[in-house]
Design an enzyme around this catalytic site. Structure first.
Site: not given
Ligand code: DGY
Length: 328
Positions: A159-161, A181, A241-243, A272, A290
């Site tokens: 996606g964007r990121i 996807r 860097t996502s979840r 977390e 995070h």
């Molecule tokens: C979000 O906004 O979901 C990001 O994980 C914050 O860093």
């Protein structure tokens, strides 16, 4: 007739310009302590707010939504992710949910790129050595890492990121591979010189660095499970860097400790703020709290998005960043 000023409850401290603007526009209740609300406090907030502004540290499940008052019409998340909200239940109860997509992408991609460089090049170990005062000077084999240029970067979630990571990574000579996807449009693929892998398993076996940039949904929970992590080369690195929930953190930890993966850069964790204690102290692991989207500019832009979503909704229109069932 003066416009209706909706009753807005914000669960955490927001940047000062955002809070000031909210005070001007809404009947707003701010959390000046920045203390995380307890479940009971969240339930009470849902019972009195017309608009709730939660952050990713507030878990709002079906049971909590069951305690919402009939006046609650909008949950305007301060954040891009919405996996902490039971959006299905909210929608069933005619509560609209919005988020703040887009404004975090470049900052998050910067941090993903920083870890893509830092982990294979052992930046943390080098910095720690200097801080310890124990450096004995240059040596031919001291702190040799893995070269970045020419390596294959696999991006999970384009996606964007993911695309912003790809643009940066090309500048460092990485070859871009991705699993998503949907395949990107040919012109975007050509611009990024990106190779699409329909099969995640096949991509994992061939890449040198994995950057995780997909959202956490039921479909991506533990997508990187032990079986898939084992498909990766033992010389490969994982950057997330996502979840945290996208990776089986225990399986990853076991493999890092056993040398079955070369290293990891993690900004997010499964539970977390708890972090698997067996990850701590591993030299080949860089852990961040995070903070990938944590820039002053980004946090203000997130607040501006929240305000636009609330204002548009209060004016009787569809808020621009509505979370739709197709996104779940
Ligand atoms: C979000 O906004 O979901 C990001 O994980 C914050 O860093």
């Amino acid at each position: 007739m003066p416009a209706h000023r909706p009753k807005v409850v914000v669960t955490r401290r927001l940047p000062e310009p955002v809070e000031t603007r909210m005070r001007e526009l809404f009947e707003v209740e701010l959390n000046e302590t920045d203390r995380r609300m307890t479940r009971e406090e969240l339930a009470a907030a849902l019972g009195r707010a017309e608009v709730l502004v939660p952050t990713l540290t507030d878990r709002i499940d079906a049971a909590l939504l069951g305690q919402a008052g009939p006046q609650l019409r909008l949950i305007a998340i301060y954040g891009a992710g919405f996996d902490h909200i039971d959006v299905q239940t909210a929608l069933r109860r005619n509560i609209i949910v919005t988020n703040t997509p887009g404004v975090l992408a470049e900052d998050t991609a910067d941090m993903a790129m920083a870890m893509i460089l830092a982990v294979p090049r052992r930046l943390r170990e080098g910095a720690n050595l200097m801080q310890s005062g124990e450096w004995e000077g240059w040596s031919p084999c001291g702190l040799t890492g893995s070269r970045i240029g020419g390596k294959r970067l696999g991006i999970l979630g384009m996606g964007r990121i993911g695309q912003a990571v790809a643009r940066r990574a090309r500048g460092f000579g990485l070859q871009i591979h991705y699993h998503n996807r949907r395949q990107l449009r040919p012109e975007i693929e050509a611009e990024l010189e990106a190779t699409y892998w329909e099969s995640l398993d096949q991509m994992l076996a061939r890449i040198d660095i994995l950057s995780i940039n997909c959202p956490h949904t039921p479909a991506t929970f533990h997508l990187l499970n032990a079986r898939r992590l084992k498909l990766m080369k033992p010389t490969a690195y994982v950057i997330n860097t996502s979840r945290g929930e996208v990776i089986d953190e225990n399986a990853l930890t076991r493999m890092l400790r056993a040398g079955e993966l070369a290293g990891a850069g993690l900004d997010v964790f499964e539970k977390e703020p708890a972090v698997n204690p067996r990850l701590l102290g591993l030299p080949n692991v860089m852990l961040l709290p995070h903070m990938s989207s944590a820039t002053v500019e980004g946090r203000i832009e997130m607040g501006e998005k929240v305000i636009i979503n609330i204002k548009t909704f209060a004016d009787g229109h569809r808020p621009p960043d509505q979370v739709l069932p197709s996104m779940l």
